[in-house]
Design a protein around this motif. Structure first.
Motif, PDB file in Angstrom:
ATOM      1  N   GLU A 200       0.835  -1.201   0.000  1.00 53.77           N
ATOM      2  CA  GLU A 200       0.000   0.000   0.000  1.00 53.77           C
ATOM      3  C   GLU A 200       0.867   1.247   0.000  1.00 53.77           C
ATOM      4  OE1 GLU A 200      -3.836   1.636   2.530  1.00 53.77           O
ATOM      5  OE2 GLU A 200      -2.204   0.661   3.607  1.00 53.77           O
ATOM      6  N   GLN A 201       1.936   1.250   0.792  1.00 51.63           N
ATOM      7  CA  GLN A 201       2.846   2.397   0.840  1.00 51.63           C
ATOM      8  C   GLN A 201       3.621   2.548  -0.468  1.00 51.63           C
ATOM      9  OE1 GLN A 201       5.380   2.216   4.311  1.00 51.63           O
ATOM     10  NE2 GLN A 201       3.676   1.810   5.688  1.00 51.63           N
ATOM     11  N   ASP A 202       4.120   1.443  -0.991  1.00 56.35           N
ATOM     12  CA  ASP A 202       4.939   1.490  -2.205  1.00 56.35           C
ATOM     13  C   ASP A 202       4.135   1.885  -3.429  1.00 56.35           C
ATOM     14  OD1 ASP A 202       7.048   0.715  -0.637  1.00 56.35           O
ATOM     15  OD2 ASP A 202       7.062  -1.370  -1.317  1.00 56.35           O
ATOM     16  N   LEU A 203       2.892   1.420  -3.487  1.00 58.20           N
ATOM     17  CA  LEU A 203       2.080   1.632  -4.683  1.00 58.20           C
ATOM     18  C   LEU A 203       1.197   2.868  -4.588  1.00 58.20           C
ATOM     19  CD1 LEU A 203       0.918  -2.076  -5.137  1.00 58.20           C
ATOM     20  CD2 LEU A 203       2.723  -0.911  -6.419  1.00 58.20           C
ATOM     21  N   GLU A 204       1.095   3.426  -3.380  1.00 52.41           N
ATOM     22  CA  GLU A 204       0.251   4.602  -3.146  1.00 52.41           C
ATOM     23  C   GLU A 204      -1.199   4.332  -3.549  1.00 52.41           C
ATOM     24  OE1 GLU A 204       2.141   7.872  -5.109  1.00 52.41           O
ATOM     25  OE2 GLU A 204       3.725   8.027  -3.619  1.00 52.41           O
ATOM     26  N   VAL A 205      -1.701   3.189  -3.069  1.00 56.16           N
ATOM     27  CA  VAL A 205      -3.111   2.866  -3.247  1.00 56.16           C
ATOM     28  C   VAL A 205      -3.758   2.784  -1.869  1.00 56.16           C
ATOM     29  CG1 VAL A 205      -2.722   1.602  -5.387  1.00 56.16           C
ATOM     30  CG2 VAL A 205      -2.657   0.372  -3.217  1.00 56.16           C
ATOM     31  N   ARG A 206      -5.068   2.711  -1.858  1.00 47.33           N
ATOM     32  CA  ARG A 206      -5.775   2.577  -0.594  1.00 47.33           C
ATOM     33  C   ARG A 206      -6.232   1.135  -0.417  1.00 47.33           C
ATOM     34  NH1 ARG A 206     -10.457   5.766   0.769  1.00 47.33           N
ATOM     35  NH2 ARG A 206     -11.139   5.588  -1.396  1.00 47.33           N
ATOM     36  N   MET A 207      -6.041   0.603   0.784  1.00 44.21           N
ATOM     37  CA  MET A 207      -6.375  -0.780   1.072  1.00 44.21           C
ATOM     38  C   MET A 207      -7.042  -0.851   2.435  1.00 44.21           C
ATOM     39  SD  MET A 207      -5.238  -3.439   3.210  1.00 44.21           S
ATOM     40  CE  MET A 207      -3.663  -2.772   3.721  1.00 44.21           C
ATOM     41  N   SER A 208      -8.028  -1.720   2.565  1.00 43.15           N
ATOM     42  CA  SER A 208      -8.654  -1.931   3.873  1.00 43.15           C
ATOM     43  C   SER A 208      -8.945  -3.411   4.059  1.00 43.15           C
ATOM     44  CB  SER A 208      -9.946  -1.121   4.008  1.00 43.15           C
ATOM     45  OG  SER A 208     -10.906  -1.542   3.059  1.00 43.15           O
ATOM     46  N   VAL A 209      -8.633  -3.906   5.250  1.00 48.95           N
ATOM     47  CA  VAL A 209      -8.925  -5.292   5.598  1.00 48.95           C
ATOM     48  C   VAL A 209     -10.243  -5.316   6.359  1.00 48.95           C
ATOM     49  CG1 VAL A 209      -8.167  -7.337   6.857  1.00 48.95           C
ATOM     50  CG2 VAL A 209      -6.477  -5.881   5.705  1.00 48.95           C
ATOM     51  N   VAL A 210     -11.191  -6.075   5.840  1.00 54.18           N
ATOM     52  CA  VAL A 210     -12.507  -6.165   6.466  1.00 54.18           C
ATOM     53  C   VAL A 210     -12.394  -6.980   7.755  1.00 54.18           C
ATOM     54  CG1 VAL A 210     -14.874  -7.008   6.199  1.00 54.18           C
ATOM     55  CG2 VAL A 210     -13.663  -5.990   4.240  1.00 54.18           C
ATOM     56  N   SER A 211     -12.947  -6.461   8.826  1.00 50.20           N
ATOM     57  CA  SER A 211     -12.892  -7.142  10.117  1.00 50.20           C
ATOM     58  C   SER A 211     -13.853  -8.331  10.129  1.00 50.20           C
ATOM     59  CB  SER A 211     -13.256  -6.171  11.244  1.00 50.20           C
ATOM     60  OG  SER A 211     -13.250  -6.830  12.487  1.00 50.20           O
ATOM     61  N   THR A 212     -13.314  -9.507  10.378  1.00 47.73           N
ATOM     62  CA  THR A 212     -14.140 -10.712  10.498  1.00 47.73           C
ATOM     63  C   THR A 212     -13.759 -11.419  11.787  1.00 47.73           C
ATOM     64  OG1 THR A 212     -12.527 -11.966   9.183  1.00 47.73           O
ATOM     65  CG2 THR A 212     -14.405 -11.029   8.011  1.00 47.73           C
ATOM     66  N   GLY A 213     -14.754 -11.878  12.525  1.00 46.98           N
ATOM     67  CA  GLY A 213     -14.501 -12.452  13.833  1.00 46.98           C
ATOM     68  C   GLY A 213     -14.314 -13.945  13.857  1.00 46.98           C
ATOM     69  N   GLY A 214     -14.452 -14.597  12.733  1.00 46.71           N
ATOM     70  CA  GLY A 214     -14.314 -16.047  12.709  1.00 46.71           C
ATOM     71  C   GLY A 214     -14.551 -16.574  11.311  1.00 46.71           C
ATOM     72  N   ALA A 215     -14.960 -17.833  11.234  1.00 56.02           N
ATOM     73  CA  ALA A 215     -15.211 -18.453   9.936  1.00 56.02           C
ATOM     74  C   ALA A 215     -16.434 -17.823   9.271  1.00 56.02           C
ATOM     75  CB  ALA A 215     -15.427 -19.948  10.118  1.00 56.02           C
ATOM     76  N   LEU A 216     -16.409 -17.776   7.937  1.00 59.11           N
ATOM     77  CA  LEU A 216     -17.500 -17.208   7.165  1.00 59.11           C
ATOM     78  C   LEU A 216     -18.225 -18.293   6.374  1.00 59.11           C
ATOM     79  CD1 LEU A 216     -15.632 -14.135   5.603  1.00 59.11           C
ATOM     80  CD2 LEU A 216     -17.178 -14.091   7.570  1.00 59.11           C
ATOM     81  N   THR A 217     -19.507 -18.083   6.166  1.00 55.16           N
ATOM     82  CA  THR A 217     -20.258 -18.922   5.236  1.00 55.16           C
ATOM     83  C   THR A 217     -20.201 -18.278   3.854  1.00 55.16           C
ATOM     84  OG1 THR A 217     -22.349 -17.747   5.579  1.00 55.16           O
ATOM     85  CG2 THR A 217     -21.828 -19.564   7.102  1.00 55.16           C
ATOM     86  N   VAL A 218     -20.661 -18.993   2.851  1.00 52.98           N
ATOM     87  CA  VAL A 218     -20.694 -18.444   1.498  1.00 52.98           C
ATOM     88  C   VAL A 218     -21.560 -17.184   1.457  1.00 52.98           C
ATOM     89  CG1 VAL A 218     -21.383 -18.871  -0.899  1.00 52.98           C
ATOM     90  CG2 VAL A 218     -20.282 -20.690   0.427  1.00 52.98           C
ATOM     91  N   GLU A 219     -22.703 -17.247   2.099  1.00 53.99           N
ATOM     92  CA  GLU A 219     -23.608 -16.100   2.099  1.00 53.99           C
ATOM     93  C   GLU A 219     -22.998 -14.904   2.824  1.00 53.99           C
ATOM     94  OE1 GLU A 219     -26.460 -15.388   0.526  1.00 53.99           O
ATOM     95  OE2 GLU A 219     -26.020 -17.251  -0.557  1.00 53.99           O
TER      96      GLU A 219
END
Length: 322
Positions: free
Chosen positions: A61-80
C-alpha cells in the motif's frame, strides 16, 4: 493533392482518438481518488496467522500509493456471509477485492467477478482452468505438503518403518488443505509409514475434540497454522502421548513450538509476499485499464530449530511479528 488530404484526415482522426483517450484517463484519475480502494476479506482477520500477510499488504500500500482496507471478520465465514461482505464493500466504493475463498463459494465469486475485479489468496475446488478461472496468489500447496514429508524422511534416514502418523487439519474442506495432504501422502507412498488417522475440521467447526480423541501416534502432521499451534499446545501439555509435531504454519506461535523442541519441522509459506503481490496485482488492474490479472506463485521456507536464528529466517520471523 489527394494523398495530402488523406494524410490530413488520418492525422485528425488520430488526434481525436488521442484527445478521447486523454480525457478518459483524466476522468478516471479524477474519479479514482474515491474509487480506487481495494478491500481484503479473509477468515478471522485478527488471527495471528495473518500478521505477515497483512504486513505485506501494508508495505505494498505504501509502495504503490493505493488505498487498502482489511474487512474485520470475527471467525469463519459462510458463502452467504462472504457474498454479503463483498457486496457491502462494492456499495462502499471498493474498486477491487482480494478474497480468501470460503469452500463452496466458487460460483458466487465468479458472479461477483462480473461486477468487480476479484483476486483469490488460495485456489478453490472448482478452479480447474479456462477463462472462467479466477486469478490467485498463493504458494504451491502440493509442493509444501511434499516438502514436509521429505523433511520427515530426512530425520529418519529415509525410513519410517514402524512409525505411526496422524494427520490433522482445521481447514480440512479447503482446497489448500486437500492439496497439502495430497502432496504429503504421495511423497510417502513408497515408505513403510503407517497412517493411523486423518481428521479434519471444516472452516465452520472447532478441531479440539477431533484431536484429543485420537489414538497415540509417533507424529502429528499439521496441515495449517491453527492445526500446528493446537497440536503444539497439546504436545506441551503432554496430551499427544509423546508425539512430535511436523507441519505447515506461519505464526510466531508456530515458531515458538519449533524453538522449544515440541515440533520437529515447520514449513512456512511466504504470506508476506502473498499480501504484497496480491495488492500489487489488484492495483495493476486499477491503473491499467486493459490489464488482466494473473496468477502469482510465492515461495515457502523450511524452518528447523538449529537454523532458526539465521539472518534469512529471522527476516521471515520478523514479518510474522508485525
Amino acid at each position: 493533392m489527394k494523398n495530402s488530404k488523406k494524410m490530413f484526415i488520418m492525422a485528425e482522426a488520430l488526434l481525436t482518438v488521442m484527445v478521447i483517450a486523454v480525457a478518459f484517463i483524466m476522468v478516471r484519475e479524477k474519479n479514482g481518488k474515491e474509487l480506487d480502494r481495494i478491500s481484503v476479506i479473509i477468515q478471522d482477520s485478527e488471527d495471528n496467522q495473518w500478521a505477515a500477510f497483512q504486513y505485506g499488504l501494508k508495505m505494498a500500500e505504501q509502495d504503490l500509493e493505493v488505498r487498502m482496507s482489511v474487512v474485520s471478520t470475527g471467525g469463519a465465514l459462510t458463502v452467504e456471509e462472504e457474498k454479503s461482505l463483498i457486496e457491502r464493500e462494492i456499495d462502499n466504493g471498493a474498486a477491487a477485492v482480494i478474497v480468501q475463498p470460503v469452500p463452496g463459494a466458487e460460483e458466487m465469486l465468479r458472479k461477483m467477478a462480473n461486477r468487480i475485479p476479484v483476486l483469490l489468496t488460495e485456489q478453490t475446488a472448482a478452479e480447474s482452468g479456462g477463462d472462467s478461472r479466477l486469478p490467485v496468489v498463493e504458494p504451491n500447496q502440493y509442493a509444501m505438503g511434499a516438502a514436509l514429508a521429505e523433511e520427515l524422511l530426512k530425520d529418519y534416514s529415509g525410513s519410517l518403518d514402524g512409525k505411526v502418523l496422524g494427520i490433522f487439519s482445521k481447514t480440512g474442506d479447503s482446497q489448500a488443505a486437500l492439496e497439502r495432504k495430497r502432496g504429503f501422502l504421495e511423497a510417502l507412498k513408497n515408505t513403510e509409514a503407517s497412517i493411523s488417522w486423518s481428521v479434519a475440521a471444516p472452516f465452520s467447526e472447532e478441531g479440539e475434540a477431533l484431536l484429543e480423541d485420537q489414538p497415540a501416534v509417533d507424529f502429528v502432521i499439521a496441515l495449517d497454522d491453527n492445526s500446528f499451534t493446537m497440536a503444539g499446545e497439546y504436545a506441551a501439555a503432554n496430551d499427544l502421548h509423546g508425539a512430535l509435531v511436523y507441519g505447515i504454519g506461519n505464526s510466531t506461535e508456530a515458531v515458538y513450538y519449533l524453538d522449544t523442541g515440541i515440533a520437529g519441522c515447520l514449513v512456512v509459506p511466504d504470506e508476506f509476499n502473498v499480501g504484497y503481490q496480491s495488492l500489487t496485482e489488484a492495483a495493476e488492474i486499477l491503473t491499467h485499464y486493459f490489464h488482466k490479472m494473473h496468477d502469482r506463485t510465492v515461495s515457502y521456507t523450511v524452518l528447523r530449530r538449529d537454523t532458526l536464528f539465521s539472518k534469512e529466517n529471522q527476516e521471515i520471523i520478523f514479518t510474522m511479528s508485525q
